[in-house]
Design a protein around this motif. Sequence first.
Motif, PDB file in Angstrom:
ATOM      1  N   MET A   1       0.839  -1.186   0.000  1.00 23.76           N
ATOM      2  CA  MET A   1       0.000   0.000   0.000  1.00 23.76           C
ATOM      3  C   MET A   1       0.880   1.245   0.000  1.00 23.76           C
ATOM      4  O   MET A   1       1.842   1.345   0.757  1.00 23.76           O
ATOM      5  CB  MET A   1      -0.904   0.008   1.237  1.00 23.76           C
ATOM      6  N   ASP A   2       0.552   2.219  -0.851  1.00 26.90           N
ATOM      7  CA  ASP A   2       1.355   3.430  -0.941  1.00 26.90           C
ATOM      8  C   ASP A   2       1.130   4.319   0.268  1.00 26.90           C
ATOM      9  O   ASP A   2       0.021   4.428   0.795  1.00 26.90           O
ATOM     10  CB  ASP A   2       0.995   4.206  -2.213  1.00 26.90           C
ATOM     11  N   ALA A   3       2.213   5.002   0.693  1.00 28.59           N
ATOM     12  CA  ALA A   3       2.117   5.939   1.807  1.00 28.59           C
ATOM     13  C   ALA A   3       1.470   7.235   1.344  1.00 28.59           C
ATOM     14  O   ALA A   3       1.614   7.642   0.188  1.00 28.59           O
ATOM     15  CB  ALA A   3       3.503   6.209   2.380  1.00 28.59           C
ATOM     16  N   VAL A   4       0.753   7.875   2.239  1.00 35.63           N
ATOM     17  CA  VAL A   4       0.167   9.183   1.951  1.00 35.63           C
ATOM     18  C   VAL A   4       0.891  10.276   2.734  1.00 35.63           C
ATOM     19  O   VAL A   4       0.623  11.466   2.557  1.00 35.63           O
ATOM     20  CB  VAL A   4      -1.336   9.192   2.280  1.00 35.63           C
ATOM     21  N   ALA A   5       1.779   9.873   3.615  1.00 34.44           N
ATOM     22  CA  ALA A   5       2.687  10.767   4.325  1.00 34.44           C
ATOM     23  C   ALA A   5       3.807   9.882   4.850  1.00 34.44           C
ATOM     24  O   ALA A   5       3.673   8.653   4.884  1.00 34.44           O
ATOM     25  CB  ALA A   5       1.987  11.498   5.467  1.00 34.44           C
ATOM     26  N   GLU A   6       4.901  10.504   5.228  1.00 32.46           N
ATOM     27  CA  GLU A   6       6.029   9.698   5.699  1.00 32.46           C
ATOM     28  C   GLU A   6       6.909  10.541   6.612  1.00 32.46           C
ATOM     29  O   GLU A   6       7.018  11.760   6.440  1.00 32.46           O
ATOM     30  CB  GLU A   6       6.843   9.184   4.510  1.00 32.46           C
ATOM     31  N   TYR A   7       7.520   9.847   7.582  1.00 32.89           N
ATOM     32  CA  TYR A   7       8.523  10.472   8.441  1.00 32.89           C
ATOM     33  C   TYR A   7       9.821   9.689   8.308  1.00 32.89           C
ATOM     34  O   TYR A   7       9.804   8.458   8.166  1.00 32.89           O
ATOM     35  CB  TYR A   7       8.087  10.457   9.902  1.00 32.89           C
TER      36      TYR A   7
ATOM     37  N   PHE B   1      17.387  12.857  18.536  1.00 36.07           N
ATOM     38  CA  PHE B   1      16.358  12.100  17.819  1.00 36.07           C
ATOM     39  C   PHE B   1      15.469  13.098  17.067  1.00 36.07           C
ATOM     40  O   PHE B   1      14.793  13.913  17.688  1.00 36.07           O
ATOM     41  CB  PHE B   1      15.553  11.295  18.845  1.00 36.07           C
ATOM     42  N   PHE B   2      15.488  13.024  15.733  1.00 39.50           N
ATOM     43  CA  PHE B   2      14.730  13.952  14.905  1.00 39.50           C
ATOM     44  C   PHE B   2      13.720  13.206  14.035  1.00 39.50           C
ATOM     45  O   PHE B   2      13.950  12.058  13.619  1.00 39.50           O
ATOM     46  CB  PHE B   2      15.662  14.743  13.982  1.00 39.50           C
ATOM     47  N   LEU B   3      12.624  13.877  13.740  1.00 38.73           N
ATOM     48  CA  LEU B   3      11.674  13.416  12.725  1.00 38.73           C
ATOM     49  C   LEU B   3      11.701  14.400  11.572  1.00 38.73           C
ATOM     50  O   LEU B   3      11.666  15.622  11.779  1.00 38.73           O
ATOM     51  CB  LEU B   3      10.246  13.368  13.276  1.00 38.73           C
ATOM     52  N   ILE B   4      11.748  13.877  10.359  1.00 42.11           N
ATOM     53  CA  ILE B   4      11.658  14.705   9.161  1.00 42.11           C
ATOM     54  C   ILE B   4      10.357  14.330   8.461  1.00 42.11           C
ATOM     55  O   ILE B   4      10.137  13.165   8.134  1.00 42.11           O
ATOM     56  CB  ILE B   4      12.850  14.471   8.218  1.00 42.11           C
ATOM     57  N   LYS B   5       9.502  15.312   8.245  1.00 43.43           N
ATOM     58  CA  LYS B   5       8.150  15.047   7.763  1.00 43.43           C
ATOM     59  C   LYS B   5       8.031  15.284   6.264  1.00 43.43           C
ATOM     60  O   LYS B   5       8.551  16.277   5.733  1.00 43.43           O
ATOM     61  CB  LYS B   5       7.149  15.941   8.504  1.00 43.43           C
ATOM     62  N   PHE B   6       7.299  14.371   5.613  1.00 47.48           N
ATOM     63  CA  PHE B   6       6.976  14.508   4.196  1.00 47.48           C
ATOM     64  C   PHE B   6       5.483  14.286   4.030  1.00 47.48           C
ATOM     65  O   PHE B   6       4.951  13.267   4.479  1.00 47.48           O
ATOM     66  CB  PHE B   6       7.746  13.495   3.350  1.00 47.48           C
ATOM     67  N   THR B   7       4.817  15.218   3.400  1.00 48.51           N
ATOM     68  CA  THR B   7       3.385  15.078   3.136  1.00 48.51           C
ATOM     69  C   THR B   7       3.188  14.439   1.768  1.00 48.51           C
ATOM     70  O   THR B   7       4.150  14.130   1.062  1.00 48.51           O
ATOM     71  CB  THR B   7       2.692  16.441   3.176  1.00 48.51           C
ATOM     72  N   ALA B   8       1.926  14.257   1.390  1.00 53.87           N
ATOM     73  CA  ALA B   8       1.621  13.615   0.108  1.00 53.87           C
ATOM     74  C   ALA B   8       2.280  14.359  -1.053  1.00 53.87           C
ATOM     75  O   ALA B   8       2.721  13.747  -2.031  1.00 53.87           O
ATOM     76  CB  ALA B   8       0.108  13.555  -0.086  1.00 53.87           C
TER      77      ALA B   8
ATOM     78  N   LEU C   1       6.474  13.666  -0.970  1.00 50.29           N
ATOM     79  CA  LEU C   1       7.070  12.325  -0.841  1.00 50.29           C
ATOM     80  C   LEU C   1       8.210  12.122  -1.825  1.00 50.29           C
ATOM     81  O   LEU C   1       9.132  11.349  -1.578  1.00 50.29           O
ATOM     82  CB  LEU C   1       5.997  11.255  -1.050  1.00 50.29           C
ATOM     83  N   LYS C   2       8.129  12.826  -2.948  1.00 50.88           N
ATOM     84  CA  LYS C   2       9.186  12.708  -3.957  1.00 50.88           C
ATOM     85  C   LYS C   2      10.530  13.212  -3.447  1.00 50.88           C
ATOM     86  O   LYS C   2      11.585  12.922  -4.028  1.00 50.88           O
ATOM     87  CB  LYS C   2       8.797  13.485  -5.215  1.00 50.88           C
ATOM     88  N   ASP C   3      10.521  13.989  -2.355  1.00 51.34           N
ATOM     89  CA  ASP C   3      11.752  14.568  -1.819  1.00 51.34           C
ATOM     90  C   ASP C   3      12.509  13.625  -0.887  1.00 51.34           C
ATOM     91  O   ASP C   3      13.619  13.960  -0.448  1.00 51.34           O
ATOM     92  CB  ASP C   3      11.441  15.867  -1.054  1.00 51.34           C
ATOM     93  N   VAL C   4      11.927  12.462  -0.552  1.00 46.51           N
ATOM     94  CA  VAL C   4      12.554  11.573   0.436  1.00 46.51           C
ATOM     95  C   VAL C   4      13.950  11.158  -0.008  1.00 46.51           C
ATOM     96  O   VAL C   4      14.928  11.257   0.763  1.00 46.51           O
ATOM     97  CB  VAL C   4      11.674  10.335   0.700  1.00 46.51           C
TER      98      VAL C   4
ATOM     99  N   GLU D   1      12.499   4.724   8.026  1.00 44.13           N
ATOM    100  CA  GLU D   1      11.284   5.329   7.477  1.00 44.13           C
ATOM    101  C   GLU D   1      10.068   4.889   8.273  1.00 44.13           C
ATOM    102  O   GLU D   1       9.990   3.748   8.750  1.00 44.13           O
ATOM    103  CB  GLU D   1      11.103   4.919   6.010  1.00 44.13           C
ATOM    104  N   LEU D   2       9.108   5.803   8.429  1.00 41.83           N
ATOM    105  CA  LEU D   2       7.829   5.475   9.035  1.00 41.83           C
ATOM    106  C   LEU D   2       6.741   6.022   8.107  1.00 41.83           C
ATOM    107  O   LEU D   2       6.367   7.190   8.191  1.00 41.83           O
ATOM    108  CB  LEU D   2       7.687   6.081  10.436  1.00 41.83           C
ATOM    109  N   PRO D   3       6.274   5.182   7.176  1.00 45.27           N
ATOM    110  CA  PRO D   3       5.213   5.634   6.254  1.00 45.27           C
ATOM    111  C   PRO D   3       3.851   5.609   6.918  1.00 45.27           C
ATOM    112  O   PRO D   3       3.567   4.728   7.733  1.00 45.27           O
ATOM    113  CB  PRO D   3       5.292   4.619   5.113  1.00 45.27           C
ATOM    114  N   ILE D   4       3.022   6.573   6.598  1.00 52.29           N
ATOM    115  CA  ILE D   4       1.653   6.628   7.095  1.00 52.29           C
ATOM    116  C   ILE D   4       0.730   6.181   5.979  1.00 52.29           C
ATOM    117  O   ILE D   4       0.705   6.771   4.896  1.00 52.29           O
ATOM    118  CB  ILE D   4       1.260   8.061   7.529  1.00 52.29           C
ATOM    119  N   VAL D   5      -0.035   5.105   6.224  1.00 52.01           N
ATOM    120  CA  VAL D   5      -0.947   4.573   5.201  1.00 52.01           C
ATOM    121  C   VAL D   5      -2.381   4.703   5.665  1.00 52.01           C
ATOM    122  O   VAL D   5      -2.645   4.954   6.840  1.00 52.01           O
ATOM    123  CB  VAL D   5      -0.625   3.099   4.885  1.00 52.01           C
TER     124      VAL D   5
END
Length: 376
Positions: free
Chosen positions: A1-7, A316-323, A326-329, A372-376
């Motif tokens: 399943m594709d992610a719709v957001a990712e950290y 400990f950092f989180l880097i956020k990517f929205t829908a 995601l191409k920037d990961v 990676e922690l993808p949000i599905v």
Amino acid sequence: MDAVAEYLFLSLPQSADAKEWLEQQLNSGKSPIYQLKFPDFQIGTLDSLIQESEELSKIDLLLVLAISKVVDILSNVLETPTGSFSNKVVNSKLVLDYVEKFQWNTSKYRLDNPVTQLVKVIADEALVLDSDVRASYQSYQTAKLNFLAADRKKNGDLSIKSLHEIVRPEQFVLNSDHLITVLIAVPKSLVDDFKKTYETLTQFVVPRSAELISSDSEYSLFGITLFKKYQQEFYSAAREKKWHPRTDFTYLEEVLDNLRKEFDMTRAAETKTKNDLIRLARTAYSDIFSCWVHIKTLRVYVESVLRYGLPPKFDFFLIKFTANSLKDVSKVKKELIAKFGYLGGNQHSQNQNLHEYASLVDTEYDPFVIYELPIV
């Protein structure tokens, strides 16, 4: 399943300028950065950490699959897009808020327990929930199939339709030792042939016994009386004629009463199991996702100790990517390697043995800890 957001979960040795660089320079400052705090874990020996690293990797994958399964089930049952996560809640918070403001649940996962015990408790909790959701989904699927079958019987054509609302007792020979009335659904185009030939299909068909019971747009339903001895032979000959014997029907008041109840009972069962499943799946999503973030945090911590050494001094950092980003990961990962790639060199390791441990743990060895922690 594709992610719709990712950290990206990123751990770096403590540095005065790391956060500033991540916020201002990484991806031209377009990726939101969140800094979380590690609790003080009871880490045990380095050998035990290597074993936990391998175990955490396996559990991480299992929980990804469990969450994806729950999301699939909710999407199928609720008939909503799989990519819709705006209403997903984890511990009474929207899922993205939960990740960005994550805090270790010290009341549930006590920090006086060693990492080994924490991993077991969290994994067991999540996998039991996963099993419960799968079992509940199977129960719902069975109830749904039963209801669809009952619905077909209620609303289908006369070749499959339940007949309890159509037949009357006077249309049947009842309580006879030798005679029986059978039902045949005849396609409309074959009715003339049926009337001409049914009496001679087998021996001992009662002449002129065919009675039209009901008709729909496709079939005419007839009752025919014959000797019981020739019932199966009559059915076989009828099938050769492309008629449809209703072998599923027997005129008994008890059977008819059950048929009258079947639709309502299966509909009620389908509704109940569906509602039960939705409640369980939503709870499971919240709890399994929470377990997953706790496991991911433990994995980052364990790897950081193996990479950077003791005492534990890393951020400990989180880097956020929205829908839309995601191409920037992959681009961000390259920028991180360009900036912090030196961490993979021997000059970084405070303890050469630790660095060797780390290279044994990850086959795809990055110069820093990143997951990676993808949000599905």
